[in-house]
Scaffold this motif. Structure first.
Motif, PDB file in Angstrom:
ATOM      1  N   VAL A  25       7.256  77.321  -5.879  1.00 44.18           N
ATOM      2  CA  VAL A  25       7.886  76.008  -5.470  1.00 44.18           C
ATOM      3  C   VAL A  25       8.902  75.487  -6.509  1.00 44.18           C
ATOM      4  CG1 VAL A  25       8.035  73.803  -4.383  1.00 44.18           C
ATOM      5  CG2 VAL A  25       6.418  75.774  -3.575  1.00 44.18           C
ATOM      6  N   THR A  26       8.316  75.326  -7.558  1.00 41.79           N
ATOM      7  CA  THR A  26       9.301  74.910  -8.716  1.00 41.79           C
ATOM      8  C   THR A  26      10.255  75.580  -9.148  1.00 41.79           C
ATOM      9  OG1 THR A  26       7.138  73.803  -9.896  1.00 41.79           O
ATOM     10  CG2 THR A  26       9.194  74.038 -11.086  1.00 41.79           C
ATOM     11  N   ILE A  27      10.090  76.995  -8.999  1.00 46.06           N
ATOM     12  CA  ILE A  27      11.423  77.924  -9.235  1.00 46.06           C
ATOM     13  C   ILE A  27      12.160  77.897  -8.015  1.00 46.06           C
ATOM     14  CG2 ILE A  27      11.933  80.361  -9.448  1.00 46.06           C
ATOM     15  CD1 ILE A  27       9.371  80.710 -10.650  1.00 46.06           C
ATOM     16  N   TRP A  28      11.734  77.855  -6.989  1.00 46.61           N
ATOM     17  CA  TRP A  28      12.662  77.686  -5.581  1.00 46.61           C
ATOM     18  C   TRP A  28      13.446  76.321  -5.847  1.00 46.61           C
ATOM     19  CZ3 TRP A  28      12.195  74.311  -1.531  1.00 46.61           C
ATOM     20  CH2 TRP A  28      13.106  74.678  -0.253  1.00 46.61           C
ATOM     21  N   LEU A  29      12.636  75.329  -6.081  1.00 49.47           N
ATOM     22  CA  LEU A  29      13.687  74.034  -6.291  1.00 49.47           C
ATOM     23  C   LEU A  29      14.416  73.957  -7.319  1.00 49.47           C
ATOM     24  CD1 LEU A  29      10.849  71.548  -5.572  1.00 49.47           C
ATOM     25  CD2 LEU A  29      12.730  71.874  -4.154  1.00 49.47           C
ATOM     26  N   ILE A  30      14.491  74.661  -8.502  1.00 46.02           N
ATOM     27  CA  ILE A  30      15.371  74.633  -9.449  1.00 46.02           C
ATOM     28  C   ILE A  30      16.636  75.567  -8.950  1.00 46.02           C
ATOM     29  CG2 ILE A  30      15.725  75.903 -11.886  1.00 46.02           C
ATOM     30  CD1 ILE A  30      12.927  75.227 -12.462  1.00 46.02           C
ATOM     31  N   ASP A  31      16.248  76.711  -8.271  1.00 45.47           N
ATOM     32  CA  ASP A  31      17.284  77.729  -7.918  1.00 45.47           C
ATOM     33  C   ASP A  31      17.993  76.837  -6.670  1.00 45.47           C
ATOM     34  OD1 ASP A  31      18.578  80.169  -7.461  1.00 45.47           O
ATOM     35  OD2 ASP A  31      17.592  80.193  -5.659  1.00 45.47           O
ATOM     36  N   LEU A  32      17.417  76.003  -5.881  1.00 47.43           N
ATOM     37  CA  LEU A  32      18.024  75.409  -5.011  1.00 47.43           C
ATOM     38  C   LEU A  32      19.058  74.183  -5.263  1.00 47.43           C
ATOM     39  CD1 LEU A  32      18.185  75.044  -1.691  1.00 47.43           C
ATOM     40  CD2 LEU A  32      16.287  73.309  -1.948  1.00 47.43           C
ATOM     41  N   HIS A  33      18.439  73.443  -6.390  1.00 50.62           N
ATOM     42  CA  HIS A  33      19.462  72.378  -6.699  1.00 50.62           C
ATOM     43  C   HIS A  33      20.204  72.506  -7.920  1.00 50.62           C
ATOM     44  CE1 HIS A  33      17.802  69.928  -3.607  1.00 50.62           C
ATOM     45  NE2 HIS A  33      16.423  70.394  -3.829  1.00 50.62           N
ATOM     46  N   LEU A  34      19.561  73.384  -8.774  1.00 48.54           N
ATOM     47  CA  LEU A  34      20.379  73.517 -10.300  1.00 48.54           C
ATOM     48  C   LEU A  34      20.906  74.981 -10.425  1.00 48.54           C
ATOM     49  CD1 LEU A  34      17.648  71.857 -12.047  1.00 48.54           C
ATOM     50  CD2 LEU A  34      19.822  70.757 -11.370  1.00 48.54           C
ATOM     51  N   CYS A  35      21.329  75.436  -9.029  1.00 45.62           N
ATOM     52  CA  CYS A  35      21.765  77.017  -9.490  1.00 45.62           C
ATOM     53  C   CYS A  35      22.786  77.296 -10.262  1.00 45.62           C
ATOM     54  CB  CYS A  35      21.950  77.596  -7.902  1.00 45.62           C
ATOM     55  SG  CYS A  35      22.405  79.473  -8.058  1.00 45.62           S
ATOM     56  N   GLU A  36      23.876  76.447 -10.051  1.00 41.95           N
ATOM     57  CA  GLU A  36      25.340  76.563 -10.860  1.00 41.95           C
ATOM     58  C   GLU A  36      24.848  76.321 -12.439  1.00 41.95           C
ATOM     59  OE1 GLU A  36      25.246  72.325  -9.168  1.00 41.95           O
ATOM     60  OE2 GLU A  36      24.587  74.240  -8.462  1.00 41.95           O
ATOM     61  N   PHE A  37      23.780  75.413 -12.577  1.00 41.14           N
ATOM     62  CA  PHE A  37      23.580  75.344 -14.079  1.00 41.14           C
ATOM     63  C   PHE A  37      22.676  76.473 -14.998  1.00 41.14           C
ATOM     64  CE2 PHE A  37      24.025  71.070 -12.304  1.00 41.14           C
ATOM     65  CZ  PHE A  37      25.339  70.961 -12.548  1.00 41.14           C
ATOM     66  N   VAL A  38      22.051  77.271 -14.102  1.00 41.54           N
ATOM     67  CA  VAL A  38      20.952  78.164 -14.567  1.00 41.54           C
ATOM     68  C   VAL A  38      21.179  79.623 -13.999  1.00 41.54           C
ATOM     69  CG1 VAL A  38      19.355  76.656 -15.167  1.00 41.54           C
ATOM     70  CG2 VAL A  38      19.163  77.880 -12.840  1.00 41.54           C
ATOM     71  N   ASN A  39      22.548  79.944 -13.606  1.00 40.28           N
ATOM     72  CA  ASN A  39      22.683  81.303 -12.914  1.00 40.28           C
ATOM     73  C   ASN A  39      23.526  82.243 -13.584  1.00 40.28           C
ATOM     74  OD1 ASN A  39      25.396  80.445 -12.830  1.00 40.28           O
ATOM     75  ND2 ASN A  39      25.570  80.239 -10.508  1.00 40.28           N
ATOM     76  N   GLY A  40      23.722  81.790 -14.895  1.00 42.54           N
ATOM     77  CA  GLY A  40      24.409  82.849 -15.767  1.00 42.54           C
ATOM     78  C   GLY A  40      25.688  83.089 -15.524  1.00 42.54           C
ATOM     79  N   VAL A  41      26.359  82.473 -14.466  1.00 44.92           N
ATOM     80  CA  VAL A  41      27.621  82.536 -14.085  1.00 44.92           C
ATOM     81  C   VAL A  41      28.476  81.412 -13.991  1.00 44.92           C
ATOM     82  CG1 VAL A  41      29.089  83.451 -12.159  1.00 44.92           C
ATOM     83  CG2 VAL A  41      26.910  84.370 -12.574  1.00 44.92           C
ATOM     84  N   GLY A  42      29.660  81.276 -14.772  1.00 46.08           N
ATOM     85  CA  GLY A  42      30.656  80.128 -14.648  1.00 46.08           C
ATOM     86  C   GLY A  42      30.314  79.467 -15.811  1.00 46.08           C
ATOM     87  N   SER A  43      31.207  78.479 -15.889  1.00 47.43           N
ATOM     88  CA  SER A  43      31.434  77.552 -16.897  1.00 47.43           C
ATOM     89  C   SER A  43      30.407  76.305 -17.122  1.00 47.43           C
ATOM     90  CB  SER A  43      32.774  76.814 -17.163  1.00 47.43           C
ATOM     91  OG  SER A  43      32.789  76.059 -16.046  1.00 47.43           O
TER      92      SER A  43
END
Length: 195
Positions: free
Chosen positions: A109-127
């Protein structure tokens, strides 16, 4: 395609709630499974015909309620079965299973919440991403949540066997995956009671 992900989660959790309720309280009669099936039908229809936030929150509420029910049943069964397990001289493996199920699922669930709310900061894509590679958090959510469901299923089966007077024990299947086995003498005793 999202429904093919979410609906089986609700169906599996509902099956576990049914088993837990009957393990804790005995057979519930016809109304209980009919009520669960009706609730599943309504949830399936509602989730299937809605979209966006309504669909998202309907699924989250339904799945969350089921998870809370499973936690309630498994923890109360755990407490209630302690004297029986001690009287049989068995190791209480349900403690280990509860810790693994809750721990792995909380991590998922922690991983899912990070993915849900912080995706643009940890997805390796974009500035905006602080990572230079994509850790595939949503895929890891599926791996760890499935592992949590596996431990929960083992726990529910273990508690069900104890309630039936059987003697389950855990072992590592192929030295890797926890699994349950039943003491042959307890199975024979249970079979004799049926006859």
């Amino acid at each position: 395609m999202q429904l093919l992900d979410e609906l089986p989660m609700i169906y599996a959790a509902t099956a576990l709630v049914f088993i837990c309720a009957e393990t804790k309280n005995g057979p519930q009669g016809r109304l209980f499974p009919i009520g669960l099936a009706s609730w599943l039908l309504l949830t399936t229809l509602f989730v299937s015909i809605t979209g966006g936030k309504i669909q998202f929150y309907t699924f989250q509420a339904s799945f969350g309620i089921l998870q809370l029910a499973i936690i309630y049943f498994t923890t109360t069964l755990h407490q209630g079965q302690k004297p029986q397990i001690q009287a049989l001289g068995m190791q209480n493996e349900s403690t280990w299973l509860i810790r693994r199920a809750i721990g792995v699922y909380a991590f998922a669930v922690t991983i899912w919440l990070i993915d849900l709310h912080l995706c643009e900061f940890v997805n390796g894509v974009g500035s905006e991403s602080v990572l230079k590679w994509n850790p595939q958090l949503h895929a890891w959510w599926h791996v760890f949540s499935s592992t949590g469901v596996y431990f929960t299923t083992l726990l529910v089966a273990y508690q069900h066997y104890i309630a039936k007077g059987l003697r389950p024990s855990m072992y590592l299947w192929n030295g890797f995956a926890p699994a349950l086995t039943l003491d042959a003498s307890s199975v024979l005793k249970a079979a004799k009671k049926l006859h």
